[in-house]
Scaffold this motif. Structure first.
Motif, short mmCIF file in Angstrom:
data_model
loop_
_atom_site.label_atom_id
_atom_site.label_comp_id
_atom_site.label_asym_id
_atom_site.label_seq_id
_atom_site.Cartn_x
_atom_site.Cartn_y
_atom_site.Cartn_z
N LEU A 23 39.40 -9.52 -32.44
CA LEU A 23 38.34 -9.28 -31.36
C LEU A 23 37.42 -10.32 -31.37
O LEU A 23 37.47 -11.33 -32.37
N ASP A 24 36.67 -10.68 -29.96
CA ASP A 24 35.58 -11.80 -29.91
C ASP A 24 34.52 -11.20 -30.93
O ASP A 24 34.22 -10.12 -31.34
N GLU A 25 33.83 -12.47 -31.37
CA GLU A 25 32.56 -12.30 -32.49
C GLU A 25 31.80 -11.06 -32.09
O GLU A 25 31.33 -10.20 -32.88
N ASP A 26 31.30 -10.89 -30.77
CA ASP A 26 30.45 -10.09 -30.21
C ASP A 26 30.87 -8.54 -30.35
O ASP A 26 30.26 -7.67 -30.61
N GLU A 27 32.11 -8.63 -30.03
CA GLU A 27 32.82 -7.28 -30.02
C GLU A 27 33.36 -6.64 -31.45
O GLU A 27 33.25 -5.44 -31.51
N SER A 28 32.84 -7.28 -32.52
CA SER A 28 33.22 -6.74 -33.84
C SER A 28 31.94 -6.25 -34.24
O SER A 28 31.86 -5.55 -35.64
N VAL A 29 30.79 -6.66 -33.76
CA VAL A 29 29.26 -6.16 -34.16
C VAL A 29 29.21 -4.54 -34.26
O VAL A 29 28.76 -4.33 -35.29
N SER A 63 37.70 -6.70 -25.44
CA SER A 63 37.80 -8.25 -25.10
C SER A 63 39.29 -8.34 -24.30
O SER A 63 40.09 -9.16 -25.03
N THR A 64 39.76 -7.53 -23.57
CA THR A 64 41.15 -7.67 -23.04
C THR A 64 41.09 -8.76 -21.55
O THR A 64 41.42 -8.55 -20.58
N TRP A 65 40.74 -9.89 -22.09
CA TRP A 65 40.29 -10.69 -20.89
C TRP A 65 41.49 -11.70 -20.42
O TRP A 65 41.53 -12.47 -19.56
N ASP A 66 42.64 -11.27 -20.85
CA ASP A 66 44.03 -11.59 -20.27
C ASP A 66 44.47 -10.88 -19.30
O ASP A 66 45.42 -10.85 -18.46
N PRO A 272 33.48 -6.10 -19.82
CA PRO A 272 32.32 -7.23 -19.89
C PRO A 272 31.82 -7.07 -21.54
O PRO A 272 32.02 -6.28 -22.07
N SER A 273 31.60 -8.18 -21.89
CA SER A 273 30.83 -8.65 -23.22
C SER A 273 29.39 -7.90 -22.90
O SER A 273 28.72 -7.92 -21.86
N LEU A 274 28.99 -7.40 -23.99
CA LEU A 274 27.89 -6.48 -23.87
C LEU A 274 26.81 -7.26 -24.88
O LEU A 274 25.58 -6.78 -24.69
N PHE A 275 26.97 -8.25 -25.20
CA PHE A 275 26.03 -9.14 -25.82
C PHE A 275 25.21 -8.21 -26.89
O PHE A 275 23.81 -8.38 -26.89
N LEU A 276 25.81 -7.68 -27.91
CA LEU A 276 25.19 -6.82 -28.59
C LEU A 276 24.41 -7.55 -29.68
O LEU A 276 23.55 -7.11 -30.42
#
Length: 296
Positions: A23-29, A63-66, A272-276
């Protein structure tokens, strides 16, 4: 079982891509807040054939950004997942930015867009600064800013558009909203159908398209959404086919237009990134929304 370690009542996949298997850092929050609610969350790569999606009570696209490089495959995958947020029909509609046509027709203030289809003649504006990008895109890939009054830049814009059209991709040409250079872009975040928080994103584009990985690094800061931004966001959500009440999450990206009123750049309902990390309590609100979603 202690209050800090409640019994697991649900298992959730946080869906990602092979480039970000953890996961991206934000998505593991939200993993810890979810665990505190008895929901075990773990990353799972969307096109990993070894993943059994049936074992999850819910799969949440993160984060399925591909996916832009495998759009047809991604949409087909979404339709096979038994419990998916957001739903597969929303993913099909929202992962192609031609959805902006539907929103504009519904009266949502949308950035004016020239649409160029692969079988049409390429015609670009002769003056002004414009953004050129494909309708299926993410992370500012294949996206550039061009001054159409400059012959060399207009040629570069035509080159990008010609390349995209040759690949069978629909091209979008949008006027550059100058306010993004000063006011920035506001992303208004909703979870479980309710406003959660907002962030400010700095301008990303500074010239012709260049090589980008999964995404461009962004300048992100907390922001409080204005009444006019909340109103524009609600208008966009009200126009979602099938109703916005089916959405676990939504991000509405807005920029002030020439008259100062917010206009919609994108309605992000797919990944989308949710910027949690940028708002105290946002991760907990997201976890609460997931818990409520699981009870439907």
């Amino acid at each position: 079982m202690s209050a800090q370690n409640p019994a697991v009542t649900a298992r959730v996949a946080l869906v990602t891509c092979a480039e970000l298997p953890h996961l991206d850092e934000d998505e593991s929050v939200p993993i810890a807040p979810l665990a505190a609610r008895g929901i075990a969350a773990e990353p799972a790569v969307w096109n990993d054939r070894s993943v059994d999606w049936d074992v999850y009570d819910l799969a949440i696209i993160r984060s399925t950004w591909d996916y832009t490089d495998h759009h047809a495959e991604f949409v087909a995958w979404a339709e096979t997942v038994p419990r998916l947020a957001n739903p597969a029909d929303v993913v099909r509609w929202n992962s192609d930015k031609t959805y902006l046509r539907d929103l504009a027709a519904a009266g949502v203030p949308v950035v004016p867009t020239i649409w160029i289809e692969p079988d049409s003649t390429l015609t670009l504006p002769n003056d002004g600064r414009y953004v050129v990008k494909p309708a299926i895109s993410a992370g500012s890939r294949n996206t550039g800013l061009y001054d159409m009054a400059d012959a060399s830049q207009r040629a570069l814009a035509a080159g990008l558009a010609t390349q995209l059209l040759a690949e069978g991709r629909t091209v979008m040409v949008q006027p550059y909203l100058e306010a993004v250079d000063t006011a920035g872009e506001t992303a208004v975040l909703f979870v479980g159908g309710h406003y959660s928080h907002a962030i400010r994103k700095g301008a990303l584009l500074d010239g012709p398209a260049d090589e980008v990985g999964l995404y461009k690094v962004e300048d992100i800061r907390p922001r409080t959404a204005s009444d006019s931004e909340l109103h524009a966001a609600q208008l966009a959500l009200a126009a979602v086919p099938g109703g916005a009440e089916r959405l676990l999450y939504a991000r509405v990206d807005l920029i002030p237009g020439p008259d100062g009123h917010p206009v919609l750049l994108e309605l992000e309902l797919t990944e989308p990134s949710l910027f949690l990390r940028y708002d105290e309590g946002a991760a907990e609100r997201f976890a609460d929304a997931v818990a409520a979603y699981l009870k439907r």
